[in-house]
Design an enzyme around this catalytic site. Structure first.
Site, PDB file in Angstrom:
ATOM      1  N   SER A 120      95.125  51.213 110.673  1.00 45.95           N
ATOM      2  CA  SER A 120      94.922  50.133 109.616  1.00 45.95           C
ATOM      3  C   SER A 120      93.300  49.925 109.246  1.00 45.95           C
ATOM      4  O   SER A 120      93.136  49.340 108.242  1.00 45.95           O
ATOM      5  CB  SER A 120      95.357  48.603 110.068  1.00 45.95           C
ATOM      6  OG  SER A 120      94.773  48.284 111.337  1.00 45.95           O
TER       7      SER A 120
ATOM      8  N   LYS B  51     108.717  30.716 122.752  1.00 50.10           N
ATOM      9  CA  LYS B  51     110.107  31.056 123.200  1.00 50.10           C
ATOM     10  C   LYS B  51     111.017  30.256 124.050  1.00 50.10           C
ATOM     11  O   LYS B  51     112.168  30.022 123.707  1.00 50.10           O
ATOM     12  CB  LYS B  51     109.872  32.568 124.226  1.00 50.10           C
ATOM     13  CG  LYS B  51     109.111  33.608 123.291  1.00 50.10           C
ATOM     14  CD  LYS B  51     109.070  35.021 124.060  1.00 50.10           C
ATOM     15  CE  LYS B  51     108.169  34.908 125.478  1.00 50.10           C
ATOM     16  NZ  LYS B  51     106.718  34.470 124.982  1.00 50.10           N
TER      17      LYS B  51
ATOM     18  N   GLY C 161     107.629  37.912 121.832  1.00 52.09           N
ATOM     19  CA  GLY C 161     106.434  37.272 121.461  1.00 52.09           C
ATOM     20  C   GLY C 161     105.506  37.162 122.540  1.00 52.09           C
ATOM     21  O   GLY C 161     105.729  36.859 123.928  1.00 52.09           O
TER      22      GLY C 161
ATOM     23  N   LYS D 246      95.930  38.765 110.191  1.00 54.35           N
ATOM     24  CA  LYS D 246      94.726  39.129 109.668  1.00 54.35           C
ATOM     25  C   LYS D 246      94.203  38.375 108.300  1.00 54.35           C
ATOM     26  O   LYS D 246      92.952  38.040 108.451  1.00 54.35           O
ATOM     27  CB  LYS D 246      94.829  40.732 109.265  1.00 54.35           C
ATOM     28  CG  LYS D 246      95.379  41.523 110.174  1.00 54.35           C
ATOM     29  CD  LYS D 246      95.595  43.024 109.569  1.00 54.35           C
ATOM     30  CE  LYS D 246      96.032  43.984 110.750  1.00 54.35           C
ATOM     31  NZ  LYS D 246      96.340  45.294 110.093  1.00 54.35           N
TER      32      LYS D 246
ATOM     33  N   PRO E 115     102.614  35.176 125.244  1.00 53.35           N
ATOM     34  CA  PRO E 115     102.897  33.963 125.823  1.00 53.35           C
ATOM     35  C   PRO E 115     102.367  32.753 124.890  1.00 53.35           C
ATOM     36  O   PRO E 115     101.302  32.824 124.379  1.00 53.35           O
ATOM     37  CB  PRO E 115     101.673  34.215 127.011  1.00 53.35           C
ATOM     38  CG  PRO E 115     102.003  35.636 127.409  1.00 53.35           C
ATOM     39  CD  PRO E 115     102.075  36.328 126.136  1.00 53.35           C
ATOM     40  N   GLY E 116     103.146  31.646 125.058  1.00 59.89           N
ATOM     41  CA  GLY E 116     102.535  30.651 124.442  1.00 59.89           C
ATOM     42  C   GLY E 116     103.291  30.687 122.717  1.00 59.89           C
ATOM     43  O   GLY E 116     102.704  29.601 122.069  1.00 59.89           O
TER      44      GLY E 116
END
Length: 824
Positions: free
Chosen positions: A690, A373, A367, A733, A369-370
């Site tokens: 996408s 974890k 993941g 999204k 940062p922030g």
């Protein structure tokens, strides 16, 4: 019950069956021509012996191997001995010590009575003829082996051999005497007793005598080695005493001996040390006692012993947590998806059932940062009752940093893992290995494999640090790795890691985390009370959208920390007693907004559509613009686009061109007009497929000159055949569209399963349009679009129907010869 002999017995013929008292022997075997003393306590056996002793009558003594002395009829062997009672005297606890003398072998036929004692019919066993020559050889072998045993084993009297030699002329008596004199197992003695023929009897006797000789020789060898070692230790002790006296006369100190004694004491008082560690430590202590305190090797050896004996060998915390408590702690300490927590609980369940061991791949939290974890690792540690140790492996480029350096190197020390475990004081903490993406940036495979030996459950049960030199068990250490993205994990680690992706937080989740965790912690850290500072959700939302642009919480937390510092300054100056942070006065604390969020267009326009993109900072609204102009049918793209996105634009253009008749576009327009597709924020690199359906819609809009709805945002990959494929990052999204005030979202049909992770508020307010083909998107988003009047399929269907309604034309028949017919 009678245990039959394995061989056929030659019985002495008699006219009638005679019943004899039957005495089961459980502690010895009586042979013919020998005596045995036994202690008898059972009432029925005492009655039997007293009767036979008084009447001077014979009884049958047979071996009983029953372990249950309370059985009414203990199993006895068929072959026993006719015996008489020689003497009886008082024993302990009302028992009698009885001496029996054996006369000849007896074969028990059947038990005829059990009261007041056992009685059984028995016949004498006849003696068989034998070859004197072969038996004489075996007699000599027996005498020779008996002589060696009595010489080696002091348990046997030297006179035993002389007594046995007196029976050399009677081989049967000799064999029975030898079997009775030596300490064979009772089952072995019974085998010899049941051997009526002399040759098999001597063969069995020689087998057991050789076993006894081997045992005696081994005992003598061990005794000699022990005796030699004791003599050597005494000699060394004498020399040490002499050296001690000499050094005492010279006035020298004995500090090294005291130090060695202290280390030996520590080894003795450490019960958890493995035998390999004890052996190595004792060897090093002996070396230390011989070294001078002034030598460099003395200090190095002392430092090594300090490391070796202070490591947490076998020190673990019990796995006594419950899964219900662990789940409660995870829900309290970590705000995240339930699927992720369920995966963690499954791992904890396996670890609890296996007593702390876990052979599964190592957990790896992925993941930006922030995203929590470290918070998740902290929650796991608290749930399992273990200490959390955070180790940054970023920047490590040498194997010695992981596995230590050899003791021969100057300044040698253990690796980072062993040093951490010694500081922790236990061999099963939770170790969070952070910054794996910055580990071994030179990509040296040996360094990667060194760390893999640490975390891989296949190898770490005997992890060998080069400094310690003794295997250390890391199998119970709970390793958790953390990395920013999956692509940055070293290649060798991927097969041995269980990837857990921590998604970015949307705005509503950030506000909830701020109210539950960030604000209380920051207020406490800055000496502020909750009653002194007020901050509503709208203010937090403005901080998120105007001052941060991230998927995690680091920047968000730093902005709140800036506010807390200003309030702490005002409180220290005693200017006010309470502070309310609102949207109006937020700029007084943080200044002007840094980011201007994208907003939906106010009116539908031609050539502009709202796309949805995923970035490392979360979801974003991305407006894609397009215009047409006189040219040669080229496609111009701008906006710092990657190769994948350029190919996606080309595929969208080809599909729209193939549907020109459906869209009401003159096919010549594609040759006479250029199309320019632009992605704003040109300084930011963009890539991925996408945006395919959004580009399709923009090209269709500019070429058909139809405006696009301004209240819908979309995402999806498009194929050349017009199918819409699933994409990733749906949660982020949709959240971006919700923040921008767009409550209609077009998604690929295959992405309907990704809506379960969204907050209920977004699901309630947003209308989702699941698109399977691009044609559905045209009908949904292009204004004034009527596909029924332009659809080629419908035109073809009408033409076919008209053709079917026409009357069929008659076929002209063939003319027959001589008979012409009029034409219809």
């Amino acid at each position: 019950m009678i245990i039959k002999s394995k061989t056929r017995l030659p019985l002495v013929a008699t006219d009638r069956e005679v019943a004899f008292p039957l005495l089961p022997l459980m502690t010895g075997i009586l042979f013919p021509g020998t005596t045995i003393s036994i202690q008898v306590g059972r009432p029925e056996n005492l009655a039997l012996l007293k009767t036979c002793y008084a009447d001077k009558s014979r009884l049958v003594a047979a071996y009983s191997q029953s372990g249950d002395s309370s059985a009414e009829e203990p199993p006895v062997h068929q072959v026993g001995v006719f015996a008489t009672v020689q003497s009886m005297r008082e024993g302990i606890g009302g028992s009698q010590v009885v001496t029996l003398e054996g006369h000849e072998r007896a074969a028990v036929s059947k038990i005829v009575a059990t009261g007041p004692y056992l009685k059984a019919t028995a016949n004498a066993v006849d003696k068989l003829r034998f070859s004197a020559k072969s038996i004489d050889q075996k007699v000599n072998q027996v005498v020779s082996i008996v002589g060696e045993i009595t010489h080696l084993d002091p348990v046997y009297s030297p006179e035993t051999l002389n007594v046995l030699k007196m029976n050399v002329d009677d081989p049967s008596c000799l064999a029975d005497q030898v079997a009775a004199s030596f300490r064979f197992p009772l089952a072995a003695k019974q085998e010899i007793l049941e051997a009526v023929a002399l040759e098999p009897r001597f063969n069995r006797l020689l087998t057991h005598l050789n076993t006894e000789l081997s045992r005696a020789a081994t005992a003598v060898s061990i005794h000699e080695k022990v005796k030699g070692r004791i003599a050597e230790d005494q000699h060394r002790y004498f020399l040490r005493q002499q050296l001690h006296e000499i050094r005492k006369q010279l006035g020298e100190d004995f500090g090294e001996e005291k130090e060695a004694a202290r280390w030996k004491n520590q080894i003795k008082n450490s019960p958890n040390l493995p035998h390999e560690v004890v052996a190595r430590a004792r060897m090093e202590v002996d070396r230390l006692a011989q070294l001078s305190p002034a030598s460099a090797e003395y200090g190095a050896t002392k430092g090594y012993l300090n490391w070796l004996l202070n490591l947490p060998w076998g020190k673990t915390t019990p796995e006594d947590y419950t899964i219900a408590d662990a789940e409660k702690i995870l829900n309290t300490d970590y705000y995240g998806p339930n699927k992720l927590k369920e995966q963690i609980l499954q791992r904890l369940s396996v670890r609890k059932l296996l007593g702390g061991a876990d052979q599964a791949p190592t957990l790896c939290l992925v993941g930006v940062p922030g995203t929590g974890k470290a918070s998740l690792a902290k929650a796991i540690a608290r749930a399992t009752g273990k200490e959390l140790i955070r180790i940054s492996v970023g920047g490590i480029t040498d194997v010695a940093d992981v596995k230590g350096s050899p003791r021969t190197y100057l300044g040698a020390q253990p690796g980072k893992i062993i040093r951490t475990l010694r500081d922790a004081g236990s061999s099963d903490p939770l170790i969070l290995l952070e910054d794996i993406d910055y580990f071994n940036v030179e990509n040296d495979s040996s360094v990667n494999m060194a760390l893999l030996e640490v975390i891989d459950s296949r190898y770490n049960a005997r992890f060998l640090d080069q400094y310690v030199g003794v295997p250390f068990d890391l199998s119970k250490v709970f390793f958790v790795c953390s990395v920013r993205s999956y692509e940055e994990i070293p290649e060798q680690f991927v097969p041995r890691l269980e990837i857990i992706e921590l998604p970015g937080y949307i705005e509503r989740e950030k506000i909830a985390i701020a109210n539950r965790y960030i604000l209380p912690n920051l207020l406490k850290r800055h000496g502020l009370l909750k009653s002194e500072v007020r901050m509503n959700d709208k203010t937090l939302s403005l901080i998120i959208s105007g001052f941060t642009q991230e998927a995690g919480l680091l920047g968000f937390s730093q902005q709140i920390e800036r506010i807390c510092r200003k309030i702490a300054l005002a409180k220290a100056e005693k200017k006010k007693k309470s502070w309310t942070i609102s949207e109006k006065n937020l700029e007084a604390y943080l200044g002007t907004t840094v980011f201007i969020p994208e907003k939906a267009e106010t009116v539908p326009e031609i050539g502009i559509a709202a796309g949805l993109a995923w970035t490392g900072a979360g979801g974003e609204l991305m407006f894609i613009e397009g215009i047409r102009m006189k040219g040669e049918g080229q496609i111009i793209t701008t906006g710092s686009l990657g190769e994948v996105m350029r190919e996606s634009i080309q595929a969208a253009h080809s599909y729209v061109r193939s549907k020109a008749d459906v869209l009401g576009i003159d096919s010549n327009d594609f040759n006479e007009f250029d199309i320019h597709i632009h992605f704003p924020s040109g300084a930011i690199p963009k890539d991925g497929p996408s945006a395919g359906i959004t580009v399709c819609l923009v090209i269709a809009s500019v070429m058909s000159e139809r405006p696009i709805r301004n209240d819908i945002a979309m995402t999806g990959e498009v194929t050349l055949r017009g199918r819409v494929l699933a994409v990733g990052g749906v949660k982020e999204k949709i959240s971006a569209a919700y923040r921008a005030g767009i409550y209609n979202v077009g998604l690929p049909r295959e992405n309907h399963k990704d809506l379960s992770d969204l907050p209920n508020e977004i699901i309630r307010k947003t209308k989702f349009h699941f698109i399977e083909r691009v044609d559905d998107l045209f009908e949904l988003c292009l204004l004034d679009f009527k596909p029924s009047s332009y659809t080629l399929e419908k035109v073809f269907a009408e033409e076919i129907a008209k053709a079917r309604k026409k009357k069929p034309t008659a076929v002209r028949p063939r003319k027959k010869a001589g008979k012409p017919k009029a034409r219809k």
